[in-house]
Design a protein around this motif. Structure first.
Motif, mmCIF file in Angstrom:
data_model
loop_
_atom_site.group_PDB
_atom_site.id
_atom_site.type_symbol
_atom_site.label_atom_id
_atom_site.label_comp_id
_atom_site.label_asym_id
_atom_site.label_seq_id
_atom_site.Cartn_x
_atom_site.Cartn_y
_atom_site.Cartn_z
ATOM 1 N N GLU A 1 -138.514 21.674 -89.071
ATOM 2 C CA GLU A 1 -138.675 22.976 -89.725
ATOM 3 C C GLU A 1 -139.551 22.883 -90.974
ATOM 4 O OE1 GLU A 1 -135.893 26.180 -92.127
ATOM 5 O OE2 GLU A 1 -135.028 25.138 -90.396
ATOM 6 N N TRP A 2 -139.329 21.844 -91.796
ATOM 7 C CA TRP A 2 -140.043 21.727 -93.072
ATOM 8 C C TRP A 2 -141.464 21.207 -92.918
ATOM 9 C CZ3 TRP A 2 -135.509 18.822 -95.982
ATOM 10 C CH2 TRP A 2 -134.457 19.729 -96.197
ATOM 11 N N PHE A 3 -141.646 20.219 -92.054
ATOM 12 C CA PHE A 3 -142.929 19.517 -91.984
ATOM 13 C C PHE A 3 -143.630 19.635 -90.637
ATOM 14 C CE2 PHE A 3 -140.086 16.558 -94.612
ATOM 15 C CZ PHE A 3 -140.325 17.264 -95.795
ATOM 16 N N GLY A 4 -142.942 20.142 -89.626
ATOM 17 C CA GLY A 4 -143.505 20.182 -88.276
ATOM 18 C C GLY A 4 -144.643 21.169 -88.119
ATOM 19 N N SER A 5 -145.281 21.122 -86.959
ATOM 20 C CA SER A 5 -146.454 21.954 -86.670
ATOM 21 C C SER A 5 -146.100 23.410 -86.421
ATOM 22 C CB SER A 5 -147.173 21.406 -85.436
ATOM 23 O OG SER A 5 -146.332 21.543 -84.281
ATOM 24 N N GLY A 6 -144.859 23.657 -86.005
ATOM 25 C CA GLY A 6 -144.460 25.002 -85.626
ATOM 26 C C GLY A 6 -144.868 25.359 -84.211
ATOM 27 N N LYS A 7 -145.513 24.431 -83.523
ATOM 28 C CA LYS A 7 -145.992 24.697 -82.162
ATOM 29 C C LYS A 7 -144.978 24.335 -81.084
ATOM 30 C CE LYS A 7 -150.781 23.727 -83.561
ATOM 31 N NZ LYS A 7 -151.956 22.819 -83.360
ATOM 32 N N LEU A 8 -144.014 23.463 -81.432
ATOM 33 C CA LEU A 8 -143.054 22.985 -80.441
ATOM 34 C C LEU A 8 -141.633 23.234 -80.923
ATOM 35 C CD1 LEU A 8 -144.699 19.539 -79.596
ATOM 36 C CD2 LEU A 8 -144.892 21.649 -78.297
ATOM 37 N N SER A 9 -140.751 23.548 -79.992
ATOM 38 C CA SER A 9 -139.336 23.779 -80.316
ATOM 39 C C SER A 9 -138.601 22.448 -80.368
ATOM 40 C CB SER A 9 -138.699 24.663 -79.241
ATOM 41 O OG SER A 9 -138.617 23.945 -78.008
#
Length: 450
Positions: free
Chosen positions: A134-142
């Motif tokens: 949530e904090w550092f991820g790409s936001g593209k994958l669940s």
């Protein structure tokens, strides 16, 4: 024999350097490395791939790591050239006090034994994984997509590697005896053999619940109930509320300048500050003229090793006293890393004689772990470390969960008045440290240690 020879890193290796142009995952298990690379190829970034790798390592090297343990990470954000920190360590049960450990549990040692169930603090890894995404991820994958490679490894089975088998067999007895659920991590009641296919369906089930329900899938409901039931059945005091109230902490990394580069660590309750203190002492020794420079000494010569050992002894004397949960007890980080204090510590070193009795200083007036590193195509990097502490930790497996509970509470000191004294809702001294080095704000090195 291939040898790397750089100003800051020098070591021989039997393996050639691995080069890449887009991204890289460096870890102890090829199948876990493959899981991380799979996520990178799907568009995930270094943080996403780090969580996939961590979960796959839980499957392939459970004697070193797992969702029943704790984690820390540093994340280098290429766009802003900033390093972010995450503390994914858990706290002690709210009812576990020093008096309870001494009077009710009858513990006479200076720490809780590894195999005592009360050495289990709340597992922080599950929340750490979700928060890292949530904090550092790409936001593209669940989370489900990120945990999928590990789930498939656990469900479909995988061939166990030599080193993992060695660790497994060394801990076979504790898995057989620590809880009624040892079969989750054994084959016909024994540790797996080299190349034997290991299936871990209950661990896959745990990962699925975390992916589908988020942190509540671990810290509330079936898994939380199984953890508490097992711990309380063995005389522990952890409650459902202890699990439900757990939080990961986003932390500001600490650092020190050393020979033109900046070395970064997570702040306490981890012991990363030890490395920074030692580097500061080494620099002070050079400033004081006690040594011309570390580079000028023959690598691994008697004097070279002596200087390193003495610097680390002083650094550990400080960290093993001052490092504790900063939310419970003030830690003089700024003072410990000040040039004035480090210079005073360096003055204690005799460059030709070992110190006899090393004690903590006064900065103010008054393995069993897996580490791995991931970089992505955008230049981001994630330095990630996750551990059960000692092998399989307590060796206790919650019913139907497929993982062992850590023994990180053994890091507390059972001494009244000590900053790291056992107390309720408190994070213990942690040995695992993710690290990074930057040069003029550019990432120069992503590494870690235990």
């Amino acid at each position: 024999m291939f040898e790397i020879d750089q100003p800051f890193i020098k070591f021989p290796s039997r393996r050639s350097v691995v080069f890449g142009t887009n991204a890289m995952v460096a870890c102890t298990q090829p199948l876990a490395c493959q899981a991380g690379l799979e996520i990178l190829k799907k568009g995930g970034n270094a943080a996403d791939a780090a969580v996939a790798t961590a979960a796959a390592l839980n499957v392939t090297e459970p004697a070193s790591t797992g969702i029943g343990g704790d984690c820390f990470c540093l994340f280098y954000e290429a766009k802003t050239k900033k390093i972010h920190g995450m503390n994914g360590s858990g706290r002690s049960p709210s009812k576990l006090t020093l008096e309870y450990a001494r009077d009710k549990l009858g513990i006479t040692e200076n720490s809780i034994p590894y195999t005592n169930i009360n050495s289990c603090t709340v597992p922080g890894a599950a929340a750490g994984w979700i928060d890292c995404i949530e904090w550092f991820g790409s936001g593209k994958l669940s989370p489900g997509e990120i945990l999928k490679p590990a789930i498939e490894l656990a469900e479909n089975g995988y061939p166990v590697s030599e080193i993992s088998v060695w660790e497994w067999k060394n801990n076979e007895k504790i898995l057989q005896t620590a809880s009624p659920n040892g079969s989750d991590m054994l084959i016909d009641g024994r540790a797996p053999n080299v190349g034997e296919i290991m299936h871990m369906p209950n661990l896959a089930r745990t990962f699925r619940e975390l992916a589908e329900k988020g942190k509540d899938g671990f810290y509330k409901g079936r898994i939380a109930e199984a953890i508490v039931e097992l711990i309380q059945s063995k005389g522990g005091v952890m409650t459902l509320e202890d699990l439900a109230s757990h939080t990961t902490t986003r932390v500001e990394p600490i650092s020190i300048e050393y020979k033109g580069v900046r070395v970064w660590e997570c702040p306490p309750n981890g012991q990363g500050i030890t490395a920074l203190i030692a580097l500061g002492i080494l620099e002070a020794l050079q400033d004081q003229g006690k040594i011309p420079s570390l580079d000028s000494l023959e690598h691994n010569s008697t004097q070279y090793i002596h200087i390193l050992i003495e610097s680390l002894r002083l650094a550990f004397a400080d960290s093993q006293y001052y490092v504790t949960d900063p939310e419970v007890h003030h830690i003089p980080i700024k003072e410990l890393l000040s040039k004035e204090y480090l210079s005073k510590r360096a003055q204690l070193i005799n460059t030709s004689k070992a110190s006899v009795d090393v004690k903590k200083g006064s900065p103010v007036n008054s393995s069993d772990t897996v580490y791995f590193s991931v970089t992505d195509q955008e230049g981001n990097a994630c330095s990630f470390i996750i551990s059960n502490y000692d092998g399989f930790g307590t060796g206790s497996i919650p019913k139907g969960c497929g993982f062992t509970l850590q023994c990180r509470g053994s890091g507390f000191i059972l001494e009244k008045g000590h900053p790291n004294c056992l107390g309720p809702n408190k994070r213990p001294y942690h040995t695992i440290i993710p690290c990074m080095v930057t040069k003029e704000d550019e990432l120069w090195l992503s590494y870690g240690g235990i």
